[in-house]
Design a protein around this motif. Structure first.
Motif, PDB file in Angstrom:
ATOM      1  N   GLU A   1       4.015 -70.206 -47.638  1.00 40.32           N
ATOM      2  CA  GLU A   1       4.590 -71.449 -47.385  1.00 40.32           C
ATOM      3  C   GLU A   1       3.091 -72.286 -47.224  1.00 40.32           C
ATOM      4  N   TYR A   2       3.089 -73.594 -47.473  1.00 38.96           N
ATOM      5  CA  TYR A   2       2.237 -74.443 -47.302  1.00 38.96           C
ATOM      6  C   TYR A   2       0.576 -74.270 -47.911  1.00 38.96           C
ATOM      7  N   ALA A   3       0.875 -73.482 -49.224  1.00 41.01           N
ATOM      8  CA  ALA A   3      -0.024 -73.360 -50.614  1.00 41.01           C
ATOM      9  C   ALA A   3      -0.496 -74.787 -50.868  1.00 41.01           C
ATOM     10  N   PRO A   4      -1.584 -74.840 -52.051  1.00 42.21           N
ATOM     11  CA  PRO A   4      -1.451 -76.042 -52.002  1.00 42.21           C
ATOM     12  C   PRO A   4      -0.933 -76.785 -54.011  1.00 42.21           C
ATOM     13  N   THR A   5      -0.176 -77.021 -53.957  1.00 41.60           N
ATOM     14  CA  THR A   5       1.046 -77.585 -54.669  1.00 41.60           C
ATOM     15  C   THR A   5      -0.078 -77.359 -56.311  1.00 41.60           C
ATOM     16  N   TRP A   6      -1.162 -77.231 -56.696  1.00 37.18           N
ATOM     17  CA  TRP A   6      -1.742 -77.278 -57.740  1.00 37.18           C
ATOM     18  C   TRP A   6      -2.681 -75.411 -57.865  1.00 37.18           C
ATOM     19  N   HIS A   7      -1.786 -74.925 -57.310  1.00 39.61           N
ATOM     20  CA  HIS A   7      -2.026 -73.858 -57.327  1.00 39.61           C
ATOM     21  C   HIS A   7      -0.982 -72.046 -57.866  1.00 39.61           C
ATOM     22  N   ASN A   8      -1.170 -71.808 -58.813  1.00 41.53           N
ATOM     23  CA  ASN A   8       0.396 -71.210 -59.504  1.00 41.53           C
ATOM     24  C   ASN A   8      -0.099 -69.720 -59.325  1.00 41.53           C
ATOM     25  N   PRO A   9       0.156 -68.741 -59.126  1.00 44.70           N
ATOM     26  CA  PRO A   9      -0.398 -67.450 -58.916  1.00 44.70           C
ATOM     27  C   PRO A   9       0.635 -67.102 -59.942  1.00 44.70           C
TER      28      PRO A   9
END
Length: 670
Positions: free
Chosen positions: A240-248
C-alpha cells in the motif's frame, strides 16, 4: 491538527441527454459467432485447479490481436474456477466493455464446466447493454458501454469459461500499433497466452521487461506472428501507498513507433485543429494584448483555469484530438487537451512561446523505461517560456496563484513536446522551486486557572496547499467549513464555543491563504488536587506523515512531498511560571528533518515543531528505520506539564512578591 486538503476534481451532474446519447450508440446488441479462423484456440487444463485458500483459481488468460485486418480484431478468453460463496457473488456475472462509436462486440461462448460437462450459458436475449461511463466522476464522457449477462445458476466449484472478440479500433491511432501486455499480476494464473498478427513489413520494436522469456516469431506469407506463453505466473501484491510510477510487474511491449519523434509527429497532426478565431475569442485576445505581458499571462492562465470548467467529451477521435480553441472558448468547458490548446492559443497571441506537452500524471519519469508509444500519456499541459524561464502550466487546476512565478507547477517528470521537431522526452521539472508549506500559530490566553481560555489559531497555506484550500472553500463554503472545524475541536473540548467568524485572508499573487479562528475553551485545565495540567500539541504533521501499515515491504513508500510544516502553540499564563525542561529535540535522516523547541518569554510558553521532507519516497529497505524515527518523532509532538498549587488567586502571590520587594527597597533607603 486537521486532515490535509487534497486537490480534488470538479463534480458536476451529467445531463440525461448526454447519457441518452451513449445509450443510443449501443442500441444494436452484440452478435454471436465462432472465433475467426486466425484465432488459435488454447487448451484449458482444469485438473488440480482447486485452491481452497483463494476465492478464485485463475486457469487461463488468452489475448490475441490481429492488426492486419481492415477492421482490426482483439480476441479475449478467460477461464477461472469459483472456489467459495464469495467468489460466486463477485465473479459469476460477465461484463465486457467496449466503445460502440468504433467497436463492435462478437460473443463466442459463455460456458460453465461442471463435473466434467460443458454447459452453455450464452443467451443473446439475456445480454443487457448498460452505460459504462467509468470516468464520469472525473468529468469525462467517453461513450463507453458494457455488455452484461448474469449467469443464473452459478455454483461453488463451477469453472467459468468465456470468450469474445472486439472488432474495430479508434481511428485516431491510424496505422500506428502499440500494445503493452502485463506479464505479472496480484494473482497467479495457470496459463497465459499472447499472440499478435501484424503486417510482415511493419517496423516493430519489442521489449520484455522483468522476465527472462522471449517472443516466438514466425512469418506466414505477408503476416508476422508473435506469441508468448507463461505457466503458473508468480503472484505479486503491491504494498500500500507505493508511488504510482512504481511498477514491479513484468510486461511485454510492442510498438510500431521507431522514435519519440514519430509519436510527436502523430500528436502534432492531432493538435493541428482549426485555429480560426471567432469574433468573441478575437475580442478576448485583443483585450489581453493591451495589458503588460506579465498581467496578460496571468489573465490568460486564470481565465482558462477558472472560467473554462473541466469537462471532457472524449468520444471516438476526441479521446485524443482536442476541440478547436474557439469552440472551447464559446462552450466554456473542455478536458486537459482542450484547455491546453486554448491556453497555448492565448499565450502565443501575446508573444509567449508556448506548446502543448504530453505527460503521464501516474508514471511520470518512468515513461523513460519504455519504448516510444502514445499509450503512456494520460495528460496534457502547457510548456511556456517567458523572461528566460520555463513554466509547466497545468490548465486543469483551478484556484491557483496568480502569476506564473507563484502558481504551483506539478512535477510530472518527463514530457513530450507536441511539435513535429521533437525528438526526445524532455525534463518537465519547473525552474521555480516551490515547496508547499503549512504554518500554524496557536495562541492560548488564560486569565486564571479556572476560567475559559481564549484560543486563536492562524493557519497559513502556501503554494499547492493554498490552492487546495481555495478549492475546498469554494466547494464547501465558509460557513460549513467553520462548522466542520468547530466540531473537530469539540471532540477534545466538548464545551468549546466560537468567539468570532472564520476569517480568510487570501493573497493569490503570493499564492498563500491564511485562515484565522477564534474560540473560547471552558475546562481547558486538567485539575488534579491543587495542580492545573495543560497540554500544548504541535502535531499537524501527522495529517501528512502516516506510518505505513506494511513495514516489511518490497515496494517504496510514497511521501507527501515537497512539504514544510511549522506548528507553534503558545500559552500566556496569568502569572510568571518558570519551566526548567527547555531541552530541544532534533531528528535528521535521509527522508526528513524534524525539530521541537520549547521557549519561554516572561509569562508566555511556546512549543514549536518543524518538519521538512527531503524525498518523495522511502526505499523499501529503509522502511523499518523510517518507522523507528517516526516513533521517536511522535514523542515530541506535544508538551504536557502542570502548574502546582493553583487553588489561590495567582494575583495574591504576585502582590505579596511586590510588597516584599518594596519593603526591601524601603529598608535599604533607611
Amino acid at each position: 491538527m486537521r486532515t490535509p486538503i487534497l486537490l480534488l476534481l470538479y463534480t458536476i451532474a451529467v445531463s440525461c441527454s448526454l447519457i441518452n446519447i451513449s445509450q443510443a450508440l449501443a442500441d444494436e446488441k452484440p452478435v454471436v459467432k465462432q472465433p475467426a479462423k486466425w484465432v488459435k484456440i488454447a487448451d484449458v487444463s482444469v485438473a488440480n485447479s482447486v485452491d481452497l485458500y483463494q476465492p478464485v483459481s485463475y486457469l487461463l488468460l488468452d489475448r490475441q490481436v490481429n492488426n492486419t485486418l481492415a477492421n482490426k480484431q482483439k480476441y479475449y478468453r478467460y477461464t477461472y474456477r469459483l472456489n467459495n460463496t464469495s467468489s460466486v457473488v463477485d465473479n459469476a456475472n460477465i461484463r465486457i466493455s467496449f466503445s460502440p462509436d468504433y467497436e463492435s462486440l462478437i460473443l463466442h461462448q459463455i460456458n460453465i464446466i461442471r463435473d466434467g460437462k460443458v454447459l452453455s450459458r450464452l443467451d443473446i436475449n439475456k445480454v443487457k447493454i448498460v452505460s459504462d461511463e467509468n470516468q464520469q466522476a472525473s468529468n469525462i464522457l467517453n461513450g463507453q458501454v458494457a455488455a452484461l449477462q448474469l449467469i443464473e445458476d452459478a455454483r461453488v466449484g463451477d469453472i467459468i469459461d468465456y470468450s469474445y472478440t472486439i472488432e474495430g479500433s479508434n481511428p485516431v491511432f491510424a496505422n500506428n500499433f502499440s500494445y503493452i501486455a502485463p506479464l505479472g499480476w496480484s494473482i497467479s494464473i495457470a496459463d497465459v497466452h499472447y499472440r499478435f498478427v501484424v503486417d510482415a513489413n511493419m517496423p516493430l520494436q519489442k521489449k520484455v521487461s522483468g522476465l527472462n522469456v522471449s517472443l516466438d516469431e514466425q512469418r506466414i506469407g505477408d503476416q508476422r506472428i508473435l506469441s508468448l506463453s507463461l505457466t503458473n505466473t508468480t503472484k505479486r501484491v503491491l504494498d500500500e501507498y507505493a508511488p504510482t510510477w512504481h511498477n514491479p510487474y513484468p510486461y511485454l511491449q510492442l510498438t510500431s513507433y521507431q522514435s519519440w519523434q514519430d509519436v510527436a509527429r502523430w500528436a502534432s497532426a492531432l493538435f493541428n485543429v482549426d485555429s480560426q478565431h471567432t469574433e468573441s475569442l478575437a475580442e478576448f485576445i485583443a483585450s489581453i494584448q493591451t495589458m503588460e505581458q506579465s498581467k496578460a499571462i496571468e489573465e490568460a492562465i486564470r481565465f482558462v483555469q477558472d472560467d473554462v470548467r473541466y469537462f471532457g467529451i472524449e468520444i471516438a477521435e476526441n479521446s485524443h484530438r482536442p476541440h478547436p480553441p474557439s469552440e472551447v472558448f464559446a462552450k466554456r468547458f473542455g478536458d486537459c487537451k482542450d484547455k491546453t490548446v486554448l491556453l497555448v492559443t492565448l499565450l502565443n497571441a501575446i508573444g509567449v512561446d508556448a506548446s502543448a506537452a504530453l505527460v503521464s500524471s501516474e508514471m511520470q519519469n518512468s515513461i523513460n523505461d519504455y519504448l516510444p508509444t502514445h499509450a503512456l500519456f494520460d495528460h496534457v499541459i502547457v510548456k511556456a517560456t517567458a523572461d528566460d524561464k520555463t513554466y509547466w502550466i497545468d490548465p486543469t487546476i483551478a484556484y491557483q496563484g496568480l502569476g506564473a512565478d507563484t502558481l504551483y507547477q506539478p512535477n510530472y517528470g518527463s514530457a513530450l513536446i507536441v511539435e513535429p521537431q521533437s525528438t526526445a522526452l524532455v525534463v518537465a521539472q519547473p525552474d521555480v522551486e516551490q515547496t508547499s508549506a503549512v504554518h500554524i500559530e496557536e495562541q492560548l490566553t488564560a486569565a486564571d486557572y479556572f476560567s475559559p481560555v481564549k484560543w486563536q489559531i492562524s493557519t497559513t497555506y502556501k503554494h499547492r496547499e493554498a490552492e487546495a484550500m481555495r478549492y475546498q472553500i469554494a466547494a464547501v463554503g465558509l460557513e460549513q467549513m467553520a462548522r466542520q472545524y468547530l466540531n473537530y475541536y469539540a471532540k477534545k473540548y466538548p464545551l468549546i464555543t466560537p468567539m468570532g467568524d472564520l476569517v480568510i485572508d487570501d493573497d493569490r499573487h503570493s499564492n498563500q491563504i491564511t485562515l484565522t479562528e477564534y474560540y473560547l475553551v471552558p475546562q481547558y485545565w486538567q485539575h488534579e488536587q491543587q495542580d492545573a495540567g495543560f497540554t500544548l500539541m504541535a502535531d499537524h504533521l501527522v495529517a501528512y506523515v502516516k506510518k505505513p501499515t506494511t513495514i516489511k515491504r518490497r515496494d517504496p513508500y510514497w511521501l507527501h512531498w515537497p512539504l514544510v510544516i511549522d506548528h507553534s502553540v503558545s500559552i500566556q499564563f496569568p502569572e510568571y511560571v518558570r519551566f526548567d525542561s527547555l531541552q530541544d529535540f532534533a531528528l535528521n535522516n535521509d527522508y526528513f528533518q524534524f525539530n521541537a523547541t520549547l521557549s519561554q518569554d516572561k509569562r508566555t510558553l511556546t512549543y514549536r515543531t518543524h518538519y521538512q521532507n527531503k524525498q518523495n519516497v522511502v526505499a523499501a529497505a529503509d522502511t523499518g528505520r523510517f518507522v523507528q524515527d517516526l516513533d521517536k518523532l511522535n514523542n515530541y509532538l506535544g508538551y504536557q506539564r502542570s502548574v502546582l498549587k493553583v487553588t489561590e488567586d495567582p494575583g495574591v502571590n504576585e502582590m505579596q512578591t511586590l510588597l516584599k520587594l518594596l519593603n526591601k527597597r524601603s529598608l535599604a533607603n533607611d
